[in-house]
Design a protein around this motif. Structure first.
Motif, PDB file in Angstrom:
ATOM      1  N   ARG A   1       0.679  -1.243   0.280  1.00  5.91           N
ATOM      2  CA  ARG A   1       0.168  -0.016  -0.305  1.00  5.91           C
ATOM      3  C   ARG A   1       1.282   1.603  -0.287  1.00  5.91           C
ATOM      4  NH1 ARG A   1      -2.343  -4.435   2.325  1.00  5.91           N
ATOM      5  NH2 ARG A   1      -5.066  -4.076   2.612  1.00  5.91           N
TER       6      ARG A   1
ATOM      7  N   CYS B   1     -13.319  -4.699   2.736  1.00  3.28           N
ATOM      8  CA  CYS B   1     -12.778  -3.979   3.761  1.00  3.28           C
ATOM      9  C   CYS B   1     -13.106  -4.125   4.810  1.00  3.28           C
ATOM     10  CB  CYS B   1     -12.890  -2.335   2.857  1.00  3.28           C
ATOM     11  SG  CYS B   1     -11.837  -1.470   3.772  1.00  3.28           S
TER      12      CYS B   1
ATOM     13  N   CYS C   1      -9.477  -0.775  -2.177  1.00  4.22           N
ATOM     14  CA  CYS C   1      -8.552  -0.758  -0.933  1.00  4.22           C
ATOM     15  C   CYS C   1      -8.352   0.853  -0.355  1.00  4.22           C
ATOM     16  CB  CYS C   1      -7.029  -0.725  -0.792  1.00  4.22           C
ATOM     17  SG  CYS C   1      -5.646  -0.522   0.464  1.00  4.22           S
TER      18      CYS C   1
ATOM     19  N   ASP D   1     -10.802   1.519  -6.639  1.00  2.00           N
ATOM     20  CA  ASP D   1      -8.519   1.301  -6.197  1.00  2.00           C
ATOM     21  C   ASP D   1      -8.030   2.123  -7.798  1.00  2.00           C
ATOM     22  OD1 ASP D   1      -6.631  -0.396  -6.240  1.00  2.00           O
ATOM     23  OD2 ASP D   1      -7.381  -0.639  -4.311  1.00  2.00           O
TER      24      ASP D   1
END
Length: 409
Positions: A201, A256, A328, A343
């Protein structure tokens, strides 16, 4: 733990749909015990390195564990920083397991000596996760620091020799190690470990290397195909549900879980919705406030908002929204994309199109505890001394060095 829904829908068939509305207590939570670390991994999600002097004290940490026991939390995922450099780490680990809170902790292996490995293998309520981001030293050490590959391999050898089985080999997937997935599986099998893959990430220092490290589109497909073929033998948590837009949903949560089934407690007791979203935008409260952790989890306006049904925004018309859920939250936020948009690694290409239109500065993580004050091009190189850290004399928090146990050359 008794599962109680915050606001259950009238009818539902899938367990994941129930999770979307939140639970009375998290299934598990991540707790960064310290920002102190002996390494300076280029993609560190919490920008760790130096200890924060406001860290929760031993007694404050034990009070949090008491709350988790009362809430019947299954286990806590302890990280950092490098949690084992906290002088009271072993005391807190023992206290948690004695109070029916299982512990899974992530470590670079710096203090997993044969003696420590034997101690861990004797505790059925402890799971260990060794971080390794390259199946070869060349790939791993480029992001984690020189000598870190050998350190991790030595730790796994010590755990295996002590008889600990099914500990985890944790890998952050990057464009430089996607081609090594089979090799990672072989390493895990060699030591009797289980492979765990995690998505990179753009969080913490990961934001600085995102453009250079995140997998390319053809590698996303390669990863997806590998997970479809091997997913029943590999742990992924909620890392790769965005890949479900390729077609078949992957094994795992595919949701999520931020503020619904998971959250983060940072070293000073701040509670964030997600371990990958350390930013004031996702700060829900502090465990030292009125009501403690339970009060934050059950009554935080942020968490209650996250438990509302997702509308999907721009993604709602996509045929894959039910499986991908828009991807995410943290990845979108730290790349400057709207939270109700696609995303940044949307496999249908919608995120790439939006990224091209992002102008100006994107949000930055709150706080930076890196050893350096400005991003460096290469990790800090360290050589770790080998000694029995169980015999180490106690020191105060203020005297504890983030590099305790490291011999800098």
């Amino acid at each position: 733990m008794t599962i109680e829904l915050q606001a259950p829908p009238a009818r539902t068939e899938r367990l994941v749909d129930l999770f979307e509305y939140g639970l009375d207590a998290p299934i598990c939570l991540t707790w960064e015990l310290t920002y102190a670390c002996n390494l300076s991994c280029t993609h560190c999600l919490s920008s760790s390195g130096r200890r924060d002097p406001r860290e929760l004290s031993t007694e404050q940490a034990k009070a949090v564990i008491d709350e988790l026991e009362a809430m019947q939390v299954f286990y806590v995922n302890i990280g950092g920083g490098e949690p084992t450099v906290r002088p009271d780490f072993w005391e807190l680990l023992d206290y948690a397991t004695e109070h029916h809170v299982g512990v899974k902790f992530s470590t670079n292996g710096v203090r997993i000596t044969p003696q420590v490995a034997a101690r861990l293998a004797a505790n059925d309520y402890v799971d260990v996760q060794i971080s390794l981001d390259g199946a070869t030293a060349e790939v791993n050490d480029a992001v984690r620091g020189r000598g870190s590959y050998d350190m991790a391999m030595r730790a796994m050898a010590n755990l295996a020799e002590a008889g600990m089985t099914n500990f985890k080999l944790s890998v952050v997937c990057t464009r430089h190690n996607i081609a090594q997935l089979d090799e990672f599986k072989q390493i895990a099998d060699r030591y009797g470990a289980q492979l765990r893959l995690t998505r990179l990430r753009p969080s913490g220092r990961g934001a600085d290397v995102w453009d250079d490290l995140h997998p390319l589109p053809h590698q996303q497909r390669e990863l997806y195909d590998w997970l479809v073929a091997n997913g029943d033998q590999v742990l992924t948590g909620d890392s790769f549900f965005h890949l479900s837009a390729f077609g078949e949903a992957l094994p795992g949560l595919n949701l999520c879980g931020a503020g619904r089934v998971v959250c983060l407690i940072d070293p000073i007791g701040d509670v964030y919705a997600c371990p990958f979203a350390i930013h004031d935008e996702f700060l829900a409260g502090n465990v030292l406030g009125t009501g403690g952790f339970a009060g934050v989890w059950r009554h935080s306006p942020l968490f209650l908002q996250l438990r509302e049904p997702q509308q999907g925004g721009a993604c709602s018309s996509c045929a894959f929204f039910d499986t991908c859920k828009g991807g995410c939250m943290a990845a979108k936020f730290f790349t400057g994309l709207p939270l109700d948009g696609p995303d940044p690694e949307c496999v249908q290409g919608y995120g790439e199109a939006l990224l091209a239109g992002v102008r100006g500065e994107v949000p930055r993580p709150s706080g930076d505890h890196s050893h350096r004050t400005a991003p460096a091009k290469r990790p800090v190189s360290v050589t770790i001394s080998r000694r029995d850290d169980l015999a180490r004399p106690p020191v105060s928090f203020c005297e504890e060095s983030p590099l305790a146990g490291a011999d800098l050359r």
